[in-house]
Design a protein around this motif. Structure first.
Motif, mmCIF file in Angstrom:
data_model
loop_
_atom_site.group_PDB
_atom_site.id
_atom_site.type_symbol
_atom_site.label_atom_id
_atom_site.label_comp_id
_atom_site.label_asym_id
_atom_site.label_seq_id
_atom_site.Cartn_x
_atom_site.Cartn_y
_atom_site.Cartn_z
ATOM 1 N N ARG A 74 0.825 -1.213 0.000
ATOM 2 C CA ARG A 74 0.000 0.000 0.000
ATOM 3 C C ARG A 74 0.858 1.262 0.000
ATOM 4 O O ARG A 74 0.544 2.239 -0.692
ATOM 5 C CB ARG A 74 -0.895 -0.004 1.239
ATOM 6 N N ALA A 75 1.959 1.242 0.752
ATOM 7 C CA ALA A 75 2.807 2.427 0.876
ATOM 8 C C ALA A 75 3.788 2.572 -0.277
ATOM 9 O O ALA A 75 4.348 3.655 -0.480
ATOM 10 C CB ALA A 75 3.572 2.371 2.196
ATOM 11 N N GLY A 76 4.006 1.501 -1.042
ATOM 12 C CA GLY A 76 4.955 1.571 -2.145
ATOM 13 C C GLY A 76 6.398 1.497 -1.698
ATOM 14 O O GLY A 76 7.258 2.205 -2.233
ATOM 15 N N THR A 77 6.707 0.645 -0.737
ATOM 16 C CA THR A 77 8.091 0.499 -0.289
ATOM 17 C C THR A 77 8.902 -0.253 -1.343
ATOM 18 O O THR A 77 8.359 -1.061 -2.096
ATOM 19 C CB THR A 77 8.174 -0.273 1.039
ATOM 20 N N PRO A 78 10.214 -0.013 -1.417
ATOM 21 C CA PRO A 78 11.047 -0.812 -2.327
ATOM 22 C C PRO A 78 11.005 -2.278 -1.910
ATOM 23 O O PRO A 78 11.045 -2.597 -0.721
ATOM 24 C CB PRO A 78 12.455 -0.226 -2.134
ATOM 25 N N SER A 79 10.922 -3.161 -2.886
ATOM 26 C CA SER A 79 10.932 -4.589 -2.555
ATOM 27 C C SER A 79 12.354 -5.022 -2.240
ATOM 28 O O SER A 79 13.309 -4.586 -2.887
ATOM 29 C CB SER A 79 10.374 -5.414 -3.719
ATOM 30 N N LEU A 80 12.499 -5.866 -1.228
ATOM 31 C CA LEU A 80 13.807 -6.403 -0.882
ATOM 32 C C LEU A 80 14.092 -7.621 -1.757
ATOM 33 O O LEU A 80 13.188 -8.378 -2.087
ATOM 34 C CB LEU A 80 13.851 -6.796 0.594
ATOM 35 N N SER A 81 15.344 -7.802 -2.112
ATOM 36 C CA SER A 81 15.690 -8.947 -2.949
ATOM 37 C C SER A 81 15.302 -10.243 -2.243
ATOM 38 O O SER A 81 15.696 -10.477 -1.096
ATOM 39 C CB SER A 81 17.191 -8.965 -3.241
ATOM 40 N N PRO A 82 14.531 -11.104 -2.913
ATOM 41 C CA PRO A 82 14.104 -12.349 -2.265
ATOM 42 C C PRO A 82 15.189 -13.416 -2.237
ATOM 43 O O PRO A 82 15.059 -14.402 -1.506
ATOM 44 C CB PRO A 82 12.938 -12.806 -3.149
ATOM 45 N N MET A 83 16.270 -13.231 -2.996
ATOM 46 C CA MET A 83 17.261 -14.296 -3.140
ATOM 47 C C MET A 83 17.886 -14.707 -1.807
ATOM 48 O O MET A 83 18.069 -15.897 -1.532
ATOM 49 C CB MET A 83 18.359 -13.860 -4.112
ATOM 50 N N GLY A 84 18.224 -13.728 -0.975
ATOM 51 C CA GLY A 84 18.818 -14.049 0.312
ATOM 52 C C GLY A 84 17.783 -14.293 1.386
ATOM 53 O O GLY A 84 17.773 -15.329 2.049
ATOM 54 N N LEU A 85 16.863 -13.318 1.556
ATOM 55 C CA LEU A 85 15.925 -13.349 2.673
ATOM 56 C C LEU A 85 14.867 -14.433 2.546
ATOM 57 O O LEU A 85 14.469 -15.041 3.546
ATOM 58 C CB LEU A 85 15.240 -11.980 2.796
ATOM 59 N N LYS A 86 14.388 -14.696 1.328
ATOM 60 C CA LYS A 86 13.270 -15.617 1.159
ATOM 61 C C LYS A 86 13.663 -16.964 0.562
ATOM 62 O O LYS A 86 12.849 -17.900 0.581
ATOM 63 C CB LYS A 86 12.195 -14.980 0.278
ATOM 64 N N MET A 87 14.877 -17.057 0.025
ATOM 65 C CA MET A 87 15.227 -18.291 -0.678
ATOM 66 C C MET A 87 16.410 -19.012 -0.032
ATOM 67 O O MET A 87 16.249 -20.028 0.628
ATOM 68 C CB MET A 87 15.458 -17.968 -2.157
ATOM 69 N N VAL A 88 17.623 -18.472 -0.200
ATOM 70 C CA VAL A 88 18.765 -19.210 0.343
ATOM 71 C C VAL A 88 18.805 -19.155 1.865
ATOM 72 O O VAL A 88 19.284 -20.097 2.514
ATOM 73 C CB VAL A 88 20.090 -18.714 -0.272
ATOM 74 N N GLY A 89 18.291 -18.077 2.466
ATOM 75 C CA GLY A 89 18.255 -18.006 3.931
ATOM 76 C C GLY A 89 17.500 -19.174 4.550
ATOM 77 O O GLY A 89 18.043 -19.896 5.408
ATOM 78 N N PRO A 90 16.229 -19.408 4.159
ATOM 79 C CA PRO A 90 15.510 -20.569 4.688
ATOM 80 C C PRO A 90 16.186 -21.899 4.380
ATOM 81 O O PRO A 90 16.110 -22.841 5.182
ATOM 82 C CB PRO A 90 14.140 -20.465 3.997
ATOM 83 N N VAL A 91 16.860 -21.997 3.222
ATOM 84 C CA VAL A 91 17.567 -23.231 2.881
ATOM 85 C C VAL A 91 18.718 -23.472 3.854
ATOM 86 O O VAL A 91 18.941 -24.599 4.317
ATOM 87 C CB VAL A 91 18.087 -23.169 1.420
ATOM 88 N N ILE A 92 19.457 -22.409 4.172
ATOM 89 C CA ILE A 92 20.560 -22.545 5.126
ATOM 90 C C ILE A 92 20.019 -22.947 6.498
ATOM 91 O O ILE A 92 20.611 -23.775 7.201
ATOM 92 C CB ILE A 92 21.374 -21.242 5.189
ATOM 93 N N MET A 93 18.878 -22.367 6.883
ATOM 94 C CA MET A 93 18.263 -22.769 8.156
ATOM 95 C C MET A 93 17.898 -24.250 8.153
ATOM 96 O O MET A 93 18.068 -24.955 9.155
ATOM 97 C CB MET A 93 16.984 -21.956 8.406
ATOM 98 N N GLY A 94 17.383 -24.730 7.029
ATOM 99 C CA GLY A 94 16.888 -26.105 6.966
ATOM 100 C C GLY A 94 17.963 -27.147 6.747
ATOM 101 O O GLY A 94 17.836 -28.280 7.226
#
Length: 393
Positions: A85-105
């Motif tokens: 709604r506010a139009g914030t810049p999107s954060l790159s998903p590669m680290g936060l949403k993809m490889v990060g969870p993989v490293i956790m798992g």
């Protein structure tokens, strides 16, 4: 099934809204509102990530033990909706949403301790080494060889469509470590540094005139085996785990913003007003249905249930609705849609737009979003999943 927000949820929404209003600078807001794909240039996304990280909000889905806020499903959905709604810049998903969870798992304690704090803080910027020339949706056919040599693998081959490889200092990569047995059984998941000798990046300029993707070449690249995630030849299991995070849901807030933009463009159009109104009404109905479906899935997740193939359904409907909204905007703009205005799109630019300001990003969005029904598993693959799991075909 409760689809309404509780008092606690509403209080959390107000907290998020107040934080965004207090911290989102005008320049970052313009950058966010003029995005033409899911990826924002790091000169805008990383400053916003640092602001969120200082509050502990950079990774909404991460558990507290790894530095995340520990939010529940509803809180994460509220946060995503307020950002859209506010139009914030999107954060790159590669680290936060993809490889990060993989490293956790799948990562070792040492890998978790090293990489996860750097991902949160934006110290590492990641790209994904999956697709290859001749190996896109069929990842099992990938050919980038990784030959064992003592404590290292030696990589030769290439990856393609590698988003933001020209910005990244790290890559998570699928490589072939064996040619025996089934193709899926010879794949390994590696982490590597982009400044390793033998890696070169060649830009690919998209139809939108943007440098977002690349081809990456590997010529005798040595990667320590300590950078492997999971066991050798078990990378297919890791890759499937990652795709669960890549597909995701929660597209309705962004679709509503796209509808508002298309409506603003249509109001300036000289064409058939009835045509635009009808198409916008049809799109609004589709987005409302997606929103209700996402709320239903959210309710199921909050109660501990598995939504099953609903993620495939939402991926199909969300991407196709987005493409439909893009088409409406292009049709409403008419000849203005074809004007290349890349410089005028930049935050702080003093170049006046040709045509309505809302139309500055219409054509790049249209062209970039053609890929939305391909990446993360093409919509054809998602329909196959639904056919097997829902229809039993």
């Amino acid at each position: 099934m409760d689809l309404e927000l509780t008092k606690e949820d509403l209080a959390f929404r107000d907290e998020v809204r107040a934080f965004i209003e207090a911290n989102l600078t005008p320049e970052l807001q313009v950058a966010g509102r003029r995005l033409t794909s899911v990826f924002c240039e790091p000169r805008y996304s990383l400053p916003w990530q640092k602001i969120l990280h200082a509050r502990g909000w950079a990774a909404p889905a991460w558990p507290k033990e790894y530095g995340g806020p520990g939010w529940n499903e509803v809180q994460r959905a509220i946060f995503a909706a307020e950002c859209a709604r506010a139009g914030t810049p999107s954060l790159s998903p590669m680290g936060l949403k993809m490889v990060g969870p993989v490293i956790m798992g799948f990562g070792t304690p040492e890998q978790k301790a090293y990489y996860l704090p750097r991902i949160l803080a934006g110290e590492d910027y990641w790209c994904q080494g999956y697709s290859e020339p001749g190996s896109g949706s069929d990842l099992a056919s990938l050919q980038l060889r990784a030959v064992s040599d003592g404590d290292h693998y030696v990589l030769d081959g290439s990856k393609i469509w590698t988003t933001h490889a020209h910005h990244a200092n790290r890559m998570f990569c699928l490589v072939r470590t064996s040619t025996e047995g089934k193709a899926q059984q010879g794949i390994t998941f590696l982490l590597l540094e982009m400044n390793t000798p033998g890696i070169s990046v060649k830009p690919i300029i998209t139809l939108a005139g943007e440098h977002e993707v690349n081809q990456v070449f590997f010529d005798g690249v040595r990667v320590p085996k300590a950078n492997r995630i999971g066991q050798e030849n078990q990378g297919w299991t890791v890759a499937k785990y990652l795709l669960e995070f890549e597909r995701g849901g929660g597209s309705a807030p962004g679709l509503f913003v796209g509808l508002e933009r298309a409506q603003a463009i249509a109001e300036t159009a000289d064409g058939d007003d009835r045509w635009h109104r009808r198409r916008l009404a049809e799109a609004e109905i589709a987005v409302a249905a997606i929103d209700m479906s996402e709320r239903r899935v959210l309710s199921e997740l909050a109660s501990g249930k598995n939504p099953g193939p609903a993620s495939s359904m939402l991926k199909i409907n969300g991407t196709e609705a987005m493409q439909r909204i893009d088409e409406i905007s292009i049709a409403a703009l008419g000849d203005y849609a074809h004007v290349d205005q890349m410089d005028a799109r930049e935050p702080g630019s003093n170049i006046p737009p040709i045509g309505p300001e809302e139309g500055l990003t219409a054509m790049p969005r249209y062209l970039n979003n053609r890929a939305a029904s391909i990446y993360g598993g093409s919509n054809e693959i998602q329909r196959d999943i639904i056919a097997r799991l829902v229809l039993g075909l």
